[in-house]
Design an enzyme around this catalytic site. Structure first.
Site, short mmCIF file in Angstrom:
data_model
loop_
_atom_site.label_atom_id
_atom_site.label_comp_id
_atom_site.label_asym_id
_atom_site.label_seq_id
_atom_site.Cartn_x
_atom_site.Cartn_y
_atom_site.Cartn_z
N SER A 54 0.86 -1.19 0.00
CA SER A 54 0.00 0.00 0.00
C SER A 54 0.89 1.23 0.00
CB SER A 54 -0.87 0.00 1.26
OG SER A 54 -1.46 1.25 1.45
N TYR B 193 -2.87 -0.47 10.01
CA TYR B 193 -2.88 -0.79 8.58
C TYR B 193 -1.55 -0.38 7.96
CZ TYR B 193 -4.16 -1.14 3.69
OH TYR B 193 -4.18 -1.49 2.36
N1 NAP Z 1 -8.42 -0.98 -2.59
C1 NAP Z 1 -7.36 -0.19 -2.42
O1 NAP Z 1 -7.43 1.03 -2.68
C2 NAP Z 1 -6.06 -0.77 -1.91
C3 NAP Z 1 -4.94 0.08 -1.92
C4 NAP Z 1 -3.73 -0.44 -1.46
C5 NAP Z 1 -3.64 -1.75 -1.05
N2 NAP Z 1 -4.75 -2.55 -1.05
C6 NAP Z 1 -4.60 -3.94 -0.62
O2 NAP Z 1 -5.15 -4.78 -1.61
C7 NAP Z 1 -5.57 -6.01 -1.03
C8 NAP Z 1 -7.00 -6.30 -1.49
O3 NAP Z 1 -7.84 -5.29 -0.94
P1 NAP Z 1 -9.25 -4.87 -1.56
O4 NAP Z 1 -9.25 -3.42 -1.66
O5 NAP Z 1 -9.56 -5.72 -2.71
O6 NAP Z 1 -10.18 -5.22 -0.29
P2 NAP Z 1 -11.52 -6.06 -0.11
O7 NAP Z 1 -12.41 -5.91 -1.28
O8 NAP Z 1 -11.99 -5.67 1.25
O9 NAP Z 1 -10.99 -7.56 -0.06
C9 NAP Z 1 -10.26 -8.05 1.03
C10 NAP Z 1 -10.16 -9.54 0.86
O10 NAP Z 1 -9.40 -10.09 1.95
C11 NAP Z 1 -10.07 -11.23 2.42
N3 NAP Z 1 -9.73 -11.46 3.83
C12 NAP Z 1 -9.71 -10.55 4.83
N4 NAP Z 1 -9.42 -11.16 6.00
C13 NAP Z 1 -9.25 -12.47 5.72
C14 NAP Z 1 -8.95 -13.61 6.51
N5 NAP Z 1 -8.76 -13.53 7.83
N6 NAP Z 1 -8.85 -14.81 5.90
C15 NAP Z 1 -9.03 -14.91 4.57
N7 NAP Z 1 -9.32 -13.88 3.77
C16 NAP Z 1 -9.43 -12.67 4.34
C17 NAP Z 1 -11.55 -10.91 2.24
O11 NAP Z 1 -12.33 -12.07 2.15
P3 NAP Z 1 -13.35 -12.61 3.26
O12 NAP Z 1 -13.95 -11.43 3.96
O13 NAP Z 1 -14.30 -13.43 2.46
O14 NAP Z 1 -12.51 -13.45 4.17
C18 NAP Z 1 -11.51 -10.23 0.88
O15 NAP Z 1 -11.55 -11.19 -0.16
C19 NAP Z 1 -5.43 -5.82 0.48
O16 NAP Z 1 -4.24 -6.42 0.91
C20 NAP Z 1 -5.35 -4.32 0.64
O17 NAP Z 1 -4.66 -3.95 1.81
C21 NAP Z 1 -5.97 -2.08 -1.48
#
Ligand code: NAP
Length: 251
Positions: free
Chosen positions: A144, A157
């Site tokens: 991130s 975070y």
């Molecule tokens: N979106 C952004 O702007 C952004 C920016 C920088 C970095 N990121 C990173 O990108 C990655 C994906 O994020 P996203 O934005 O796509 O978020 P999201 O839509 O909230 O997805 C998060 C995913 O993580 C899974 N997860 C969370 N806790 C878990 C656990 N204990 N066991 C198994 N699975 C788990 C969730 O699935 P379940 O709830 O079904 O378990 C979900 O599939 C993350 O690492 C986030 O930090 C995102």
């Protein structure tokens, strides 16, 4: 371009992970999608070519959940080529209550660290033997902007993503496979909406938009050096296969 690549994607039930599962499968990879919510994983898999993708409903903060991933990959393939650690969780940020270090709630502190760092580490330990049997294996961590330069009111975070960067650096020094850190940049997902509720999601890239760099890094002859810290935003409109041949077997 990824014919037969055996790819584990965590966070496959939502957002970036869901898009990556579908993007890898569309390129001929075999994929295991991992997350807790089975119904949402099934919806992800429904968007992939028949037989390409399996799902593992597992909480990656538990050893039982991580063991279930190892068992599924062992039974399906007996080896793993690529692991993308896209699962992650946010905790309180910005103007939400508890987002300062002084007020940060202990439950969130441990929960976010468990999901964003410990789960990655212990899942890697579980999959290391399968990666050792893989073809040109790679580990891709999802970092991130606030993990590369920490920011006030992003609490655990930011700390966890900075920790993930350090973990990836050590893995790169210790392990013979390819290790990448990818910062997706702000991407329209449920996590982003929770972090910045006032933002119009139409003004930022979608999860599909950020997929090209992740595709490139899964190729067995990806020319990016191990240890690279990359930004998916730099690849939004780029050809992920630039300099790579189409058989998935050679540069
Ligand atoms: N979106 C952004 O702007 C952004 C920016 C920088 C970095 N990121 C990173 O990108 C990655 C994906 O994020 P996203 O934005 O796509 O978020 P999201 O839509 O909230 O997805 C998060 C995913 O993580 C899974 N997860 C969370 N806790 C878990 C656990 N204990 N066991 C198994 N699975 C788990 C969730 O699935 P379940 O709830 O079904 O378990 C979900 O599939 C993350 O690492 C986030 O930090 C995102």
């Amino acid at each position: 371009m990824l014919n037969g690549r055996r790819v584990v994607v965590t966070g496959g039930s939502s957002g970036i992970g869901r898009s990556l599962v579908r993007a890898y499968a569309a390129q001929g990879a075999r994929v295991l999608a991992v997350a807790r919510r089975e119904g949402d994983l099934a919806a992800t898999v429904a968007g992939t070519p028949d037989g390409s993708t399996g799902l593992v409903a597992a909480d990656l903060t538990t050893d039982g959940g991580r063991r279930a991933v190892e068992t599924a990959a062992e039974h399906a393939w007996g080896a793993v080529d690529v692991v993308v650690h896209a699962a992650g969780t946010l905790g309180p940020v910005n103007d939400q209550p508890g987002s300062t270090l002084e007020q940060y709630p202990p439950d969130d502190w441990y929960r976010v660290f468990e999901a964003n760092v410990s789960a990655v580490h212990f899942l890697h330990q579980r999959l290391a033997g399968l990666l050792a049997r893989g073809d040109h294996p790679a580990v891709i961590g999802v970092s991130s902007t606030v993990g590369r330069t920490v920011r006030a009111r992003w609490g655990m975070y930011a700390i966890s993503k900075a920790g993930l960067e350090a973990w990836l650096d050590i893995l790169d020094q210790e392990w013979a496979g390819m290790v990448y850190s990818v910062n997706p940049g702000g991407t329209a997902t449920p996590m982003r909406a929770a972090a910045i509720p006032d933002e119009d999601p139409a003004t930022i890239p979608t999860p599909d938009d950020v997929a090209p760099l992740f595709l490139r890094l899964a190729h067995p002859f990806c020319p990016e050096p191990s240890g690279s810290k990359l930004d998916a935003r730099d690849w939004l409109d780029a050809d992920p296969w630039e300099g790579l041949r189409g058989d998935g077997l050679s540069a």
